[in-house]
Design a protein around this motif. Structure first.
Motif, PDB file in Angstrom:
ATOM      1  N   VAL A  58       0.896  -1.210  -0.069  1.00  0.00           N
ATOM      2  CA  VAL A  58       0.070  -0.121   0.034  1.00  0.00           C
ATOM      3  C   VAL A  58       0.983   1.284   0.117  1.00  0.00           C
ATOM      4  O   VAL A  58       1.986   1.251   0.606  1.00  0.00           O
ATOM      5  N   LYS A  59       0.396   2.187  -0.737  1.00  0.00           N
ATOM      6  CA  LYS A  59       1.251   3.604  -0.908  1.00  0.00           C
ATOM      7  C   LYS A  59       0.485   4.680  -0.699  1.00  0.00           C
ATOM      8  O   LYS A  59       0.961   5.702  -0.471  1.00  0.00           O
ATOM      9  N   THR A  60      -0.711   4.427  -0.539  1.00  0.00           N
ATOM     10  CA  THR A  60      -1.920   5.707  -0.373  1.00  0.00           C
ATOM     11  C   THR A  60      -2.765   5.423   0.683  1.00  0.00           C
ATOM     12  O   THR A  60      -3.091   4.100   0.981  1.00  0.00           O
ATOM     13  N   ARG A  61      -3.442   6.255   1.391  1.00  0.00           N
ATOM     14  CA  ARG A  61      -4.415   6.207   2.346  1.00  0.00           C
ATOM     15  C   ARG A  61      -5.924   5.439   1.549  1.00  0.00           C
ATOM     16  O   ARG A  61      -6.218   4.582   2.275  1.00  0.00           O
ATOM     17  N   GLN A  62      -5.740   5.816   0.468  1.00  0.00           N
ATOM     18  CA  GLN A  62      -7.053   5.233  -0.248  1.00  0.00           C
ATOM     19  C   GLN A  62      -6.691   3.740  -0.526  1.00  0.00           C
ATOM     20  O   GLN A  62      -7.645   2.905  -0.296  1.00  0.00           O
ATOM     21  N   GLU A  63      -5.527   3.334  -0.738  1.00  0.00           N
ATOM     22  CA  GLU A  63      -5.224   1.802  -0.840  1.00  0.00           C
ATOM     23  C   GLU A  63      -5.275   1.046   0.610  1.00  0.00           C
ATOM     24  O   GLU A  63      -5.790   0.015   0.519  1.00  0.00           O
ATOM     25  N   GLU A  65      -7.278   2.124   2.931  1.00  0.00           N
ATOM     26  CA  GLU A  65      -8.909   1.572   3.028  1.00  0.00           C
ATOM     27  C   GLU A  65      -9.311   0.274   2.239  1.00  0.00           C
ATOM     28  O   GLU A  65      -9.916  -0.298   2.847  1.00  0.00           O
ATOM     29  N   ILE A  66      -9.095   0.541   1.077  1.00  0.00           N
ATOM     30  CA  ILE A  66      -9.293  -0.513  -0.009  1.00  0.00           C
ATOM     31  C   ILE A  66      -8.967  -1.855   0.573  1.00  0.00           C
ATOM     32  O   ILE A  66      -9.946  -2.884   0.570  1.00  0.00           O
ATOM     33  N   TYR A  67      -7.615  -2.280   1.085  1.00  0.00           N
ATOM     34  CA  TYR A  67      -7.135  -3.406   1.446  1.00  0.00           C
ATOM     35  C   TYR A  67      -7.404  -3.642   2.915  1.00  0.00           C
ATOM     36  O   TYR A  67      -6.985  -4.512   3.755  1.00  0.00           O
ATOM     37  N   ARG A  68      -7.859  -2.532   3.469  1.00  0.00           N
ATOM     38  CA  ARG A  68      -8.126  -2.745   5.233  1.00  0.00           C
ATOM     39  C   ARG A  68      -6.753  -2.931   5.903  1.00  0.00           C
ATOM     40  O   ARG A  68      -6.711  -3.832   6.770  1.00  0.00           O
ATOM     41  N   HIS A  69      -5.726  -2.089   5.463  1.00  0.00           N
ATOM     42  CA  HIS A  69      -4.732  -2.220   6.140  1.00  0.00           C
ATOM     43  C   HIS A  69      -4.310  -1.422   7.382  1.00  0.00           C
ATOM     44  O   HIS A  69      -4.735  -0.152   7.419  1.00  0.00           O
ATOM     45  N   ILE A  70      -4.270  -2.009   8.492  1.00  0.00           N
ATOM     46  CA  ILE A  70      -4.444  -1.366   9.835  1.00  0.00           C
ATOM     47  C   ILE A  70      -2.924  -1.320  10.466  1.00  0.00           C
ATOM     48  O   ILE A  70      -2.847  -0.733  11.326  1.00  0.00           O
ATOM     49  N   GLY A  71      -2.118  -2.047   9.955  1.00  0.00           N
ATOM     50  CA  GLY A  71      -0.601  -2.027  10.511  1.00  0.00           C
ATOM     51  C   GLY A  71       0.218  -3.027   9.433  1.00  0.00           C
ATOM     52  O   GLY A  71      -0.336  -3.989   8.868  1.00  0.00           O
ATOM     53  N   SER A  72       1.199  -2.844   9.461  1.00  0.00           N
ATOM     54  CA  SER A  72       2.210  -3.454   8.730  1.00  0.00           C
ATOM     55  C   SER A  72       2.847  -4.451   9.259  1.00  0.00           C
ATOM     56  O   SER A  72       3.705  -4.081  10.270  1.00  0.00           O
ATOM     57  N   PRO A  73       2.971  -5.908   8.654  1.00  0.00           N
ATOM     58  CA  PRO A  73       2.086  -6.266   7.809  1.00  0.00           C
ATOM     59  C   PRO A  73       0.597  -6.539   8.458  1.00  0.00           C
ATOM     60  O   PRO A  73       0.692  -7.198   9.481  1.00  0.00           O
ATOM     61  N   THR A  74      -0.531  -6.713   7.355  1.00  0.00           N
ATOM     62  CA  THR A  74      -1.708  -7.034   7.678  1.00  0.00           C
ATOM     63  C   THR A  74      -1.843  -8.465   6.859  1.00  0.00           C
ATOM     64  O   THR A  74      -1.474  -8.656   5.743  1.00  0.00           O
ATOM     65  N   ILE A  75      -2.352  -9.440   7.533  1.00  0.00           N
ATOM     66  CA  ILE A  75      -2.524 -10.662   6.847  1.00  0.00           C
ATOM     67  C   ILE A  75      -4.086 -11.012   6.749  1.00  0.00           C
ATOM     68  O   ILE A  75      -4.820 -10.984   7.821  1.00  0.00           O
ATOM     69  N   GLN A  76      -4.638 -11.456   5.525  1.00  0.00           N
ATOM     70  CA  GLN A  76      -5.948 -11.770   5.384  1.00  0.00           C
ATOM     71  C   GLN A  76      -5.866 -13.121   5.000  1.00  0.00           C
ATOM     72  O   GLN A  76      -5.061 -13.403   4.121  1.00  0.00           O
ATOM     73  N   ILE A  77      -6.875 -13.966   5.246  1.00  0.00           N
ATOM     74  CA  ILE A  77      -7.055 -15.395   4.818  1.00  0.00           C
ATOM     75  C   ILE A  77      -8.561 -15.570   4.282  1.00  0.00           C
ATOM     76  O   ILE A  77      -9.464 -15.060   4.981  1.00  0.00           O
ATOM     77  N   ASN A  78      -8.699 -15.705   3.075  1.00  0.00           N
ATOM     78  CA  ASN A  78      -9.843 -15.643   2.473  1.00  0.00           C
ATOM     79  C   ASN A  78     -10.549 -14.395   2.612  1.00  0.00           C
ATOM     80  O   ASN A  78     -11.905 -14.604   2.836  1.00  0.00           O
ATOM     81  N   GLY A  79     -10.269 -13.262   2.583  1.00  0.00           N
ATOM     82  CA  GLY A  79     -10.766 -11.974   2.953  1.00  0.00           C
ATOM     83  C   GLY A  79     -10.849 -11.720   4.337  1.00  0.00           C
ATOM     84  O   GLY A  79     -11.504 -10.458   4.461  1.00  0.00           O
ATOM     85  N   ARG A  80     -10.310 -12.386   5.153  1.00  0.00           N
ATOM     86  CA  ARG A  80     -10.742 -12.136   6.645  1.00  0.00           C
ATOM     87  C   ARG A  80      -9.334 -11.781   7.404  1.00  0.00           C
ATOM     88  O   ARG A  80      -8.455 -12.646   7.336  1.00  0.00           O
ATOM     89  N   ASP A  81      -9.280 -10.492   8.280  1.00  0.00           N
ATOM     90  CA  ASP A  81      -8.219 -10.550   8.944  1.00  0.00           C
ATOM     91  C   ASP A  81      -7.790 -11.719   9.785  1.00  0.00           C
ATOM     92  O   ASP A  81      -8.750 -12.229  10.573  1.00  0.00           O
TER      93      ASP A  81
END
Length: 95
Positions: A58-63, A65-81
């Motif tokens: 992610v490079k922008t605040r909009q990205e 939000e789109i990817y639900r990035h709350i901290g680095s790294p964020t891991i999602q499995i089948n769309g769920r954090d």
């Protein structure tokens, strides 16, 4: 980590060639991302799970939000954090 996978996908089985979709979402220079990706791959291999792993930078605040990035790294499995507490968070950013 195996408990985390189970809590995210409690009924997951590797039947019928099912593939677990994993997204690792991070900032470009996050030092924790390479070992996190390696850990995800190792655990999946140990559990006999076939992964489709996507690393999203992610490079922008909009990205964020789109990817639900709350901290680095964020891991999602089948769309769920993987963090149950993070699933209700609605403040995303570049941290």
């Amino acid at each position: 980590m195996t408990g985390t996978i189970s809590s995210c996908e409690p009924n997951y089985t590797q039947e019928n060639g099912a593939i677990m979709n994993v997204k690792v979402i991070s900032l470009e220079k996050c030092g924790a991302t390479p070992p996190t990706i390696a850990l995800v791959e190792d655990v999946a291999r140990e559990m006999g799970i076939t992964l489709s792993l996507e690393h999203i930078i992610v490079k922008t605040r909009q990205e964020a939000e789109i990817y639900r990035h709350i901290g680095s790294p964020t891991i999602q499995i089948n769309g769920r954090d993987i963090d149950p507490g993070a699933r209700e968070i609605n403040q995303f950013g570049l941290t």
